[in-house]
Structure formats: C-alpha cells, structure tokens
Design an enzyme around this catalytic site. Sequence first.
Site, PDB file in Angstrom:
ATOM      1  N   GLU A   1      -0.385   2.798   0.084  1.00  0.00           N
ATOM      2  CA  GLU A   1       0.825   3.178   0.814  1.00  0.00           C
ATOM      3  C   GLU A   1       0.568   3.183   2.323  1.00  0.00           C
ATOM      4  O   GLU A   1       1.404   2.725   3.105  1.00  0.00           O
ATOM      5  CB  GLU A   1       1.324   4.545   0.320  1.00  0.00           C
ATOM      6  CG  GLU A   1       2.504   5.132   1.045  1.00  0.00           C
ATOM      7  CD  GLU A   1       3.761   4.256   1.040  1.00  0.00           C
ATOM      8  OE1 GLU A   1       3.824   3.271   0.311  1.00  0.00           O
ATOM      9  OE2 GLU A   1       4.675   4.571   1.821  1.00  0.00           O
TER      10      GLU A   1
ATOM     11  N   GLU B   1       4.374  -2.841   7.563  1.00  0.00           N
ATOM     12  CA  GLU B   1       5.828  -2.842   7.765  1.00  0.00           C
ATOM     13  C   GLU B   1       6.195  -2.533   9.212  1.00  0.00           C
ATOM     14  O   GLU B   1       7.092  -3.146   9.778  1.00  0.00           O
ATOM     15  CB  GLU B   1       6.488  -1.761   6.889  1.00  0.00           C
ATOM     16  CG  GLU B   1       6.533  -2.063   5.420  1.00  0.00           C
ATOM     17  CD  GLU B   1       7.141  -0.907   4.631  1.00  0.00           C
ATOM     18  OE1 GLU B   1       8.024  -1.165   3.816  1.00  0.00           O
ATOM     19  OE2 GLU B   1       6.725   0.256   4.819  1.00  0.00           O
TER      20      GLU B   1
ATOM     21  N   HIS C   1     -16.463  -6.056  -3.493  1.00  0.00           N
ATOM     22  CA  HIS C   1     -16.206  -7.311  -4.191  1.00  0.00           C
ATOM     23  C   HIS C   1     -15.286  -8.220  -3.382  1.00  0.00           C
ATOM     24  O   HIS C   1     -14.419  -8.882  -3.955  1.00  0.00           O
ATOM     25  CB  HIS C   1     -15.612  -7.023  -5.571  1.00  0.00           C
ATOM     26  CG  HIS C   1     -16.503  -6.162  -6.408  1.00  0.00           C
ATOM     27  ND1 HIS C   1     -17.674  -6.628  -6.961  1.00  0.00           N
ATOM     28  CD2 HIS C   1     -16.431  -4.859  -6.728  1.00  0.00           C
ATOM     29  CE1 HIS C   1     -18.264  -5.644  -7.619  1.00  0.00           C
ATOM     30  NE2 HIS C   1     -17.529  -4.549  -7.484  1.00  0.00           N
TER      31      HIS C   1
ATOM     32  N   LYS D   1       2.579   0.880   5.010  1.00  0.00           N
ATOM     33  CA  LYS D   1       3.285   1.440   6.176  1.00  0.00           C
ATOM     34  C   LYS D   1       2.868   0.711   7.447  1.00  0.00           C
ATOM     35  O   LYS D   1       3.691   0.376   8.282  1.00  0.00           O
ATOM     36  CB  LYS D   1       2.997   2.933   6.359  1.00  0.00           C
ATOM     37  CG  LYS D   1       3.665   3.894   5.444  1.00  0.00           C
ATOM     38  CD  LYS D   1       5.144   4.068   5.631  1.00  0.00           C
ATOM     39  CE  LYS D   1       5.943   3.067   4.861  1.00  0.00           C
ATOM     40  NZ  LYS D   1       6.199   3.245   3.491  1.00  0.00           N
TER      41      LYS D   1
ATOM     42  N   CYS E   1      22.079  -6.609   2.729  1.00  0.00           N
ATOM     43  CA  CYS E   1      23.344  -6.742   3.427  1.00  0.00           C
ATOM     44  C   CYS E   1      24.167  -5.467   3.234  1.00  0.00           C
ATOM     45  O   CYS E   1      24.190  -4.891   2.153  1.00  0.00           O
ATOM     46  CB  CYS E   1      24.194  -7.924   2.968  1.00  0.00           C
ATOM     47  SG  CYS E   1      23.365  -9.499   3.105  1.00  0.00           S
TER      48      CYS E   1
ATOM     49  N   ARG F   1      20.210  -1.948   5.618  1.00  0.00           N
ATOM     50  CA  ARG F   1      20.296  -2.911   4.514  1.00  0.00           C
ATOM     51  C   ARG F   1      20.069  -4.347   4.969  1.00  0.00           C
ATOM     52  O   ARG F   1      20.048  -5.273   4.150  1.00  0.00           O
ATOM     53  CB  ARG F   1      21.679  -2.816   3.861  1.00  0.00           C
ATOM     54  CG  ARG F   1      22.073  -1.421   3.451  1.00  0.00           C
ATOM     55  CD  ARG F   1      23.441  -1.407   2.827  1.00  0.00           C
ATOM     56  NE  ARG F   1      23.433  -2.207   1.623  1.00  0.00           N
ATOM     57  CZ  ARG F   1      23.044  -1.760   0.442  1.00  0.00           C
ATOM     58  NH1 ARG F   1      22.671  -0.517   0.300  1.00  0.00           N
ATOM     59  NH2 ARG F   1      23.050  -2.552  -0.603  1.00  0.00           N
TER      60      ARG F   1
ATOM     61  N   ASN G   1      27.568  -9.335  -0.396  1.00  0.00           N
ATOM     62  CA  ASN G   1      26.195  -8.836  -0.514  1.00  0.00           C
ATOM     63  C   ASN G   1      25.697  -9.270  -1.888  1.00  0.00           C
ATOM     64  O   ASN G   1      26.261  -8.865  -2.894  1.00  0.00           O
ATOM     65  CB  ASN G   1      26.197  -7.308  -0.386  1.00  0.00           C
ATOM     66  CG  ASN G   1      24.884  -6.686  -0.823  1.00  0.00           C
ATOM     67  OD1 ASN G   1      23.843  -7.334  -0.753  1.00  0.00           O
ATOM     68  ND2 ASN G   1      24.935  -5.444  -1.258  1.00  0.00           N
ATOM     69  N   GLY G   2      24.669 -10.112  -1.906  1.00  0.00           N
ATOM     70  CA  GLY G   2      24.148 -10.588  -3.187  1.00  0.00           C
ATOM     71  C   GLY G   2      23.834 -12.063  -3.111  1.00  0.00           C
ATOM     72  O   GLY G   2      23.722 -12.640  -2.023  1.00  0.00           O
TER      73      GLY G   2
ATOM     74  N   LYS H   1      16.113  -2.187   3.677  1.00  0.00           N
ATOM     75  CA  LYS H   1      15.753  -0.988   2.927  1.00  0.00           C
ATOM     76  C   LYS H   1      16.165  -1.068   1.460  1.00  0.00           C
ATOM     77  O   LYS H   1      15.484  -0.586   0.582  1.00  0.00           O
ATOM     78  CB  LYS H   1      16.405   0.232   3.574  1.00  0.00           C
ATOM     79  CG  LYS H   1      15.937   1.510   2.941  1.00  0.00           C
ATOM     80  CD  LYS H   1      16.037   2.666   3.877  1.00  0.00           C
ATOM     81  CE  LYS H   1      15.339   3.861   3.302  1.00  0.00           C
ATOM     82  NZ  LYS H   1      13.888   3.695   3.272  1.00  0.00           N
TER      83      LYS H   1
ATOM     84  N   TRP I   1      21.263  -9.634   5.780  1.00  0.00           N
ATOM     85  CA  TRP I   1      19.853  -9.957   5.561  1.00  0.00           C
ATOM     86  C   TRP I   1      19.877 -11.324   4.903  1.00  0.00           C
ATOM     87  O   TRP I   1      20.311 -11.475   3.767  1.00  0.00           O
ATOM     88  CB  TRP I   1      19.210  -8.920   4.649  1.00  0.00           C
ATOM     89  CG  TRP I   1      17.737  -9.101   4.475  1.00  0.00           C
ATOM     90  CD1 TRP I   1      16.755  -8.543   5.235  1.00  0.00           C
ATOM     91  CD2 TRP I   1      17.076  -9.862   3.459  1.00  0.00           C
ATOM     92  NE1 TRP I   1      15.519  -8.933   4.770  1.00  0.00           N
ATOM     93  CE2 TRP I   1      15.686  -9.737   3.678  1.00  0.00           C
ATOM     94  CE3 TRP I   1      17.511 -10.648   2.383  1.00  0.00           C
ATOM     95  CZ2 TRP I   1      14.731 -10.368   2.863  1.00  0.00           C
ATOM     96  CZ3 TRP I   1      16.565 -11.265   1.579  1.00  0.00           C
ATOM     97  CH2 TRP I   1      15.199 -11.120   1.825  1.00  0.00           C
TER      98      TRP I   1
HETATM   99  C1  G6P Z   1      12.252  -2.206   0.117  1.00  0.00           C
HETATM  100  C2  G6P Z   1      12.026  -1.110   1.126  1.00  0.00           C
HETATM  101  C3  G6P Z   1      10.854  -0.244   0.700  1.00  0.00           C
HETATM  102  C4  G6P Z   1      11.084   0.288  -0.708  1.00  0.00           C
HETATM  103  C5  G6P Z   1      11.355  -0.848  -1.702  1.00  0.00           C
HETATM  104  C6  G6P Z   1      11.813  -0.313  -3.047  1.00  0.00           C
HETATM  105  O1  G6P Z   1      11.212  -3.108   0.166  1.00  0.00           O
HETATM  106  O2  G6P Z   1      11.788  -1.653   2.405  1.00  0.00           O
HETATM  107  O3  G6P Z   1      10.729   0.858   1.584  1.00  0.00           O
HETATM  108  O4  G6P Z   1       9.963   1.001  -1.122  1.00  0.00           O
HETATM  109  O5  G6P Z   1      12.398  -1.679  -1.212  1.00  0.00           O
HETATM  110  O6  G6P Z   1      13.045   0.323  -2.884  1.00  0.00           O
HETATM  111  P1  G6P Z   1      13.615   1.475  -3.777  1.00  0.00           P
HETATM  112  O7  G6P Z   1      14.911   1.833  -3.143  1.00  0.00           O
HETATM  113  O8  G6P Z   1      13.794   0.914  -5.159  1.00  0.00           O
HETATM  114  O9  G6P Z   1      12.637   2.589  -3.771  1.00  0.00           O
END
Ligand code: G6P
Length: 612
Positions: free
Chosen positions: A485, A492, A508, A489, A2, A27, A100-101, A607, A74
């Site tokens: 990674e 997401e 396996h 990606k 949020c 956010r 937010n929280g 994010k 969110w």
């Molecule tokens: C969320 C974001 C990711 C990020 C993760 C950790 O899931 O969508 O892109 O890697 O949080 O966030 P940070 O800010 O701690 O790297």
Amino acid sequence: MCGIVGYIGPREAYPIIITGLKRQEYRGYDSTGIALINENGLEVFKKKGKVAELELSLLGKPVNAHIGIGHTRWATHGEPSDVNAHPHKSNNEKLAIIHNGIIENYAQLKSELIKKGYSFKSETDTEVLVNFIEDIQKNTQSSLEEAVRIALKRVSGAYVILLLDEDNPDTIIAARKGSPLVIGIGKDEHFLGSDATPMLEYTKEVVYVNDYEIAIIKAGELILKNLGNERQMPYISKLDIELAAIEKGGYDHFMLKEIYEQPTTIYDCLRGRLDAEKGTITMKGIQDHIEALIHAPRYIIIACGTSWHAALEAEYIIEELCRIPVEVEYASEFRYRNPIINKGDVIIAVSQSGETADTLVAIEKAKEQGAFIFGIVNVVGSSISRASHAGAYTHAGPEIGVASTKAFTAQLAVLMMIALKIAKEKGTIENSRYMELLVELENIPEKVDAILKNGDLLKPIAEKYKDAGNALYLGRGYNFPIALEGALKLKEISYIHAEGYPAAEMKHGPIALVDKNLPVVFVATKDEYHAKIVSNIQEIKARKGKVIAIITEGDDLIPSMADDVFAVPTANEIIAPLLSVVPLQLLSYYIGVAKGCDVDKPRNLAKSVTVE
Ligand code: G6P
C-alpha cells in the site's frame, strides 16, 4: 469512470452543473463539457482539461438555462481532446449525450451507421450511441424514450447516459447499466449525478437508479421504466451526508484532510459496534449470517487497488484468528477465469466506491454460482452494497482524494472486527487474546492522532527523497500488505516508480536494484519477525541503499542502522497495520507536494473505476 451531472427545474442549471462536476472530478478529469437548452436551442460547450478551465472559457457566454447536463471525462475511446470531450451531438444536431461507461459493440454499430451516411467527429463510442439513437428515431418514427429503449437493447457494455433533445426542452432522458446514477428529488426540480454530491445542498431525497432502467425526468415528474417499458416504482432513500464532508475544511488538499480525518473515521467505524468493556462486537450483517460465516469452508475476498491491499491484510488476520482458509483475488482476474466456488464458500467484496466495475461483475458471477456475498463498502447505496446479500459499511464518509487513505484504514478496522467476531463465535480465539485485541482496536484512533501530531517530521524526509527515480517498500507478515500500500501511494501521488515486496523475497530479484540512490522503505514495527527484518535492513545497508524505516516507539536498534526513521505507538502486531500505514500515506503526500504534483487528481487516474 467519468462523472455525470444533470439538472432540470426553476434554478439556473449552469452553476449547479459546474459545481456538481467539480465534485465529480475524482471520477476523471481529462476533459469537461456541458449541454444546455435555452432560447438559442441546444448548446454544447466542451474542452480538454479540468472543469475550472471550461468554466473560465465560458465567462460571458450564454449559459443561462433551466435544463442541462455535464460531464467530466476519463478517456477510454480517443485521447483527451476538445473533440472527444462529451457531450456529443447527433448528426441532426438535435440530441446531445453524455456517457459514463463503454459501449463494447460500438465498432460494429459505427460501421452500420457509416454505411447509412452518418459521419463522426470524435473517436468515441459515445458519439456512435447518440447517432444510433437518432437513426432509430428516424427509422421507427418513435419517441426519444422509445428509441433509447430500442438502442439499449442492442448495446453491449456498461453505461449511464443522459440525453437532451432540442425538440423536447423540458425532459432529460437517463438510463443505466453497470455505472452509477443517482437522481435527487426537489420541489419541481430534479438533480442527477454519478453520486449524490452534486445535490447535497438541495435535497436529501434520492433515487438510486437500477440497471436496465430508463428515467424520463421533467422538472416536476420522474418516471422510471425498465427496458420492457413497464413502470417501476422509484425507491426514495434519505442521504445522510452533509456538505462539509465534501469540502476541504481549511486543508490544502483533500488527501491531507482525509489523512487527518482518520482518528475520527476509524472511531466512527468502530462506534456502536465495538465495546471493549463488555467484550462485544455488534455487526448485524455478520450476526444474521453467523452460521454460514463460521462454517464456510473458505472465504474468497475480491477487490481492486487499495481495497485489494486491505483484503490481503484480512487474509493474514482471518486465517490467524478464525482458522478459515482465505483467498484474495483481483476482481479483474477472478471474473475472467473460471473460478471454483464450492458450496458454502463466502465471497467478501471490498470496495470504497462500491462501483468498481470489475468487483461488481465478479460478485455477480459468483452469485450466479450460488455464492453468499458479503460487501464491505464505503459509499452508502452504491451498486456493490446493493448487489451483496449482507455487508458492513466502513463509515469513512466521502473520500474525494483519488488516492485512498481514510477508506483503507476504515476497511482494515471493519475487517479486523469481522475477524474477531467470527473467531469469537467460532471459538478459535482465547478470551484473553480476544479481549486484549478489542482494547487495542478501541485505542487506535488515539494512537493515529498521536502519529498525525508528529506528521511534520516526515516533511524533511520527503524533501530528501523527492527526486528518487525508484523506491522499494518491504515488510513481512502483517506489514507486507502495508508495504504494498505504501508503494502504491507513492506511485499514485508522486509518479516515482515504487515496488512493494515481502522483505525476504527481496533477495530473489529486487536486491539487484539496490545502490546508493535507492530509497528502501521498511515497515518494521515490532512483531515476531523483528529480528528478521533487522537482518534485511542490514542487507540493504551493506549495499549502500538508503533505509527509511517505520518503527515502533522505543525501538533503539533500527535507528542505529537506518538513514531515517518514523516511530508509531506500540500496538499488537495484528492491529499495528492501522498505524504503520499512516506515515506512509503522509510520506507520499509530502513527496507529491514537494514535486509539485496534483495530489488530489494524479494524472491518468480516477477514483471510481466503472470501466473494466
Ligand atoms: C481506483 C482508485 C483506487 C482504489 C481502486 C479500487 O484505482 O484510484 O484508490 O483503491 O480504484 O476502488 P474501490 O472503490 O473498489 O475500492
């Protein structure tokens, strides 16, 4: 999660809040709302959907005001809907809150309030909090500020709240615990945000509010108090972000812009630190604590998401170069078990935002046990950077695209420099290898640039595989975290189910998935396992899987067996992950775009994850 925004002062609040909310959408973006006080009293407008949708619905509405708050959500409690969107009003319609929280004990508070006759329109914990505050105000005849203080002492969980009170139209009350809150200071005006982006064009002077602080904000006055009602001295920091850094700069999406920024961001990260000619790495945070770092019996690296992948890469590199045992932990797991932290252990927290709730709490717990905390963070002034004993910023600049790209490569660059510096100081690396790796690292921005110049070659590959239902990403050694990674990606951005696996481990289990429809992405740059990964490719081809391989330029073996290849420049295997991840970022991006997905704001994601 949020985003929160607020404004009080002589300007029109509404455009500042709407622009600020658009910048905070990373956010969370499932619903939006604002509250303003004007000649009609306290007005709340809110709606399911993104900020632009709310804005459209408010054309011609009475949004003139000089005080207001706004929220982009969110969802935690209650589905995204008009009713669950913030702000929430109290039963007497006098107070409006954004939050937010998570208020963890909201259910208990809600049942107490229901017994007293309160009713609730939404399913949110936030509406409970605003009514709880109203109830305290009513029962104790106290000011709003006092009622907030009393309420927050009874609340468990995390919050940033902003409150408007129709009867006090010249004041915003704000409070924080666990979630971020920045107050920008202008001349007779104040700006509020979850980060500094809503205020960039107005002021460079900001105050990062601390946990358990309440801010009483008027146009020309900012008072900070703790929950014990004692005045706190606001500490004013200077922002060094420019507006251009948070704009798209001609790119279709922030994600693409951020991918293409990587030659610069990696350069910025190395600049002033790495000098390959002199053979030096200058990192004050490391130098000041070098003894503790060299003699540590163990490093524990904690992170979430993409940052966790950078941490995993660091495990391989630090163990190889520094001969120090490294454990990599998901912050969310670490904080809820009873981890053993021995004397001298070093905790390294990796986080782009510096606000991830699980990582923040994990380091607080480790601190309680006496651990030394080293933070690797992108956002300057963020909670994790402030909670760490020492640290290094990644200097990637604001990352707006929800899927992390440039922050990841900057994290890798910082972690590589740290490993090299510690190895050098500890004497676990030969000088010739050290010097060679320094030169390799210094040359990375140029090589990333060369990859990006060929970026369009990935478009037809993306087109070919965009309709896949699943994908497998495989790599060995230093390339394994990159496979993870790459898979993250793709998930997401394109909503294609993707799994990253160690290439050998594929036998396996995941090999059962292989058929003519399964794209298998190999991170197969040249390293000491190259012959082994070639065998793994053949195992996939023997089962008719489709192979897409990221290879090293000059490799003429893999192209003869893979369906599609993308070549990256030659690099030492320790440094090569900084290159091989870039085509994987672009591949996900182009697949996401080809599928018509909102790549900057993928569904359900946020994010900055400030709830656990
Ligand atoms: C969320 C974001 C990711 C990020 C993760 C950790 O899931 O969508 O892109 O890697 O949080 O966030 P940070 O800010 O701690 O790297």
